[in-house]
Design an enzyme around this catalytic site. Structure first.
Site, PDB file in Angstrom:
ATOM      1  N   ASP A 266       0.886  -5.091   8.036  1.00 36.48           N
ATOM      2  CA  ASP A 266      -0.282  -4.358   8.443  1.00 36.48           C
ATOM      3  C   ASP A 266      -1.845  -4.958   7.776  1.00 36.48           C
ATOM      4  OD1 ASP A 266      -1.894  -2.784   6.521  1.00 36.48           O
ATOM      5  OD2 ASP A 266      -1.026  -1.400   5.609  1.00 36.48           O
TER       6      ASP A 266
ATOM      7  N   PHE B 228       0.937  -1.076   0.482  1.00 32.90           N
ATOM      8  CA  PHE B 228      -0.135   0.154  -0.080  1.00 32.90           C
ATOM      9  C   PHE B 228       0.935   1.186   0.484  1.00 32.90           C
ATOM     10  CE2 PHE B 228      -2.863   2.914   1.828  1.00 32.90           C
ATOM     11  CZ  PHE B 228      -4.407   2.868   1.225  1.00 32.90           C
TER      12      PHE B 228
ATOM     13  N   ARG C 297     -12.503  -2.829  -7.716  1.00 33.43           N
ATOM     14  CA  ARG C 297     -12.458  -4.229  -6.738  1.00 33.43           C
ATOM     15  C   ARG C 297     -13.416  -4.301  -5.917  1.00 33.43           C
ATOM     16  NH1 ARG C 297      -8.565  -2.129  -1.933  1.00 33.43           N
ATOM     17  NH2 ARG C 297      -9.411  -0.408  -1.752  1.00 33.43           N
TER      18      ARG C 297
ATOM     19  N   TYR D 185     -11.866   1.568   9.963  1.00 34.18           N
ATOM     20  CA  TYR D 185     -13.332   1.417   9.768  1.00 34.18           C
ATOM     21  C   TYR D 185     -13.044   1.277   8.204  1.00 34.18           C
ATOM     22  CZ  TYR D 185      -9.090   3.970   6.631  1.00 34.18           C
ATOM     23  OH  TYR D 185      -7.690   4.192   6.350  1.00 34.18           O
ATOM     24  N   LYS D 186     -12.970  -0.357   7.680  1.00 36.67           N
ATOM     25  CA  LYS D 186     -12.787  -1.281   6.543  1.00 36.67           C
ATOM     26  C   LYS D 186     -13.779  -2.456   6.888  1.00 36.67           C
ATOM     27  CE  LYS D 186      -8.557  -0.539   4.175  1.00 36.67           C
ATOM     28  NZ  LYS D 186      -9.163   0.416   3.765  1.00 36.67           N
TER      29      LYS D 186
END
Length: 413
Positions: A210, A133, A384, A235-236
């Site tokens: 991560d 990322f 995605r 928040y995912k």
């Protein structure tokens, strides 16, 4: 005659033991003229739970409005570690006392990477893969620059991720820290955490994981796997809401050895002494810096509790079923238009999202959003499909894939 995608989806939803939990989530918050028909971006922002609205309202009127500043002593100062332990038990496979909520993912990654480097003096290299990322890569580059260290890049395909062979070839006696993602943000590749962690340890290095794209959707056993340090967002799949604070895990035996670089008053052993000099707090609280984001922590408690109720193993099973159905439909419905599956096909090798590649997907994703179908786009050509197991239905997947097909068909006409 084979069942249609919609008929199969309806059948799968009817047989889904977790379907009952979908009613606990808030549905479309859009107006009636712009409904969300299929939300396929739970890997970027999870839907809120209905109970969260009541929790936040009660906090304003009762905890904050009633208790005022007394709330700090009564509860709020302990929330970073209290919620950290809740999260660790429900989703991370970690014993209490090793997980802290607070700061952003970027800040916490900076803290743990710097702390790990200081624990390996004399070593000159940080390993990170080329398709990790952006935040992870940028942080590694920045820290290497400020510490006069070398970044050892591992070239990985954007359709897979960091493998044992690739990492083994990059490790050396100069490796101080490895930074890796449990689930690759682009492809959804699921890394072999125990093996990669062992390889790093065999080389005398520490490894930072991560967990942003895995926490809450993939079984994780940090203690059993011997993980050194980990950071993830909330928040995912943890449904903490936009900008909710991240979490950091530090293995218990490292807590007395590592010292994070951002010394703030609430990471002090006695913060209210307000005295000269810095003495770190014992345990995981030493990784705290400033005032905890109390309101930002509240929403995730409902999702953490729900995952604990359902069991992360059941969540993972639903995730595998959703991603498998997505790939099945992509092969059946989208491949004739030139769409390629850019995620691992073996369920053991992927997390909870599937990436599909096509040169027109940047424009098509924008078109889908306008029509109430919400996946996301990742350059250069990836759509995605993010599948949050407890809130996403098989029917949503079928609706989304059909909308992609229709958009491709219009372009081909």
């Amino acid at each position: 005659m084979p069942a249609t995608p919609f008929e199969r989806a309806i059948s799968l939803d009817a047989a889904d033991p977790l379907a009952v939990y979908r009613e606990r989530f808030v549905g479309s918050l859009a107006s009636s003229t712009d409904p969300v028909l299929a939300y396929l971006d739970g890997n970027s922002l999870g839907r809120p739970l209905k109970s969260t609205a009541a929790r936040l309202a009660a906090f304003v009127t009762d905890s904050w409005g009633d208790r005022l500043i007394r709330g700090w002593d009564e509860e709020w100062l302990q929330l970073p570690t209290t919620i950290g332990d809740e999260l660790a038990g429900a989703t991370l496979g970690a014993a209490p006392g090793q997980t802290l909520i607070g700061d952003s993912t970027t800040v916490l990654l900076y803290k743990v990477i710097r702390a790990a480097l200081d624990a390996r003096p004399g070593r000159t290299e940080i390993i990170v893969d080329s398709d990790n990322f952006p935040t992870d890569r940028y942080l590694v580059e920045g820290i290497a620059a400020e510490r006069a260290l070398t970044v050892r890049w591992v070239e990985t395909s954007r359709r897979s991720g960091l493998t044992a062979d690739l990492l083994a070839a990059a490790l050396s006696e100069q490796t101080a820290v490895v930074v890796a993602s449990h689930v690759a943000y682009r492809s959804g590749y699921l890394a072999d955490v125990p093996t990669l962690t062992r390889l790093a340890h065999d080389a005398g290095a520490l490894i930072v994981w991560d967990l942003c794209h895995s926490a809450g959707s993939v079984e994780t056993r940090l203690d059993d796997w011997g993980v050194d340090l980990a950071v993830g967002c909330t928040y995912k799949y943890l449904n903490g809401g936009p900008g909710s604070p991240a979490f950091a895990y530090v293995r218990r035996d490292l807590l007395g050895e590592l010292r994070q670089p951002i010394w703030g008053w609430l990471g002090h052993a006695d913060p209210f002494a307000m005295g000269p000099g810095y003495t770190p707090a014992p345990g995981i609280r030493s990784f705290q810096s400033g005032t905890p984001p109390v309101i930002g922590m509240l929403a995730m408690r409902d999702m953490i509790a729900l995952i604990g109720e359902v069991g992360v193993e059941a969540v993972r099973a639903k995730s595998v079923a959703l991603t498998s159905f997505t790939i099945e439909l992509a092969d059946e419905v989208l491949a004739p238009y030139g769409v390629e599956v850019a995620s691992p096909r073996a369920s053991a090798d992927r997390g909870s999202h599937v990436t599909l590649d096509h040169p027109d997907f940047r424009e098509i994703v924008a078109e889908l959003w306008r029509g109430g179908v919400v996946p996301d786009f990742r350059a250069p050509e990836g759509l995605r499909v993010g599948l949050s197991p407890l809130s996403t239905s098989f029917t949503e997947v079928a609706v989304g894939i059909a909308a992609v097909r229709d958009a491709l068909e219009r372009r081909a006409a």
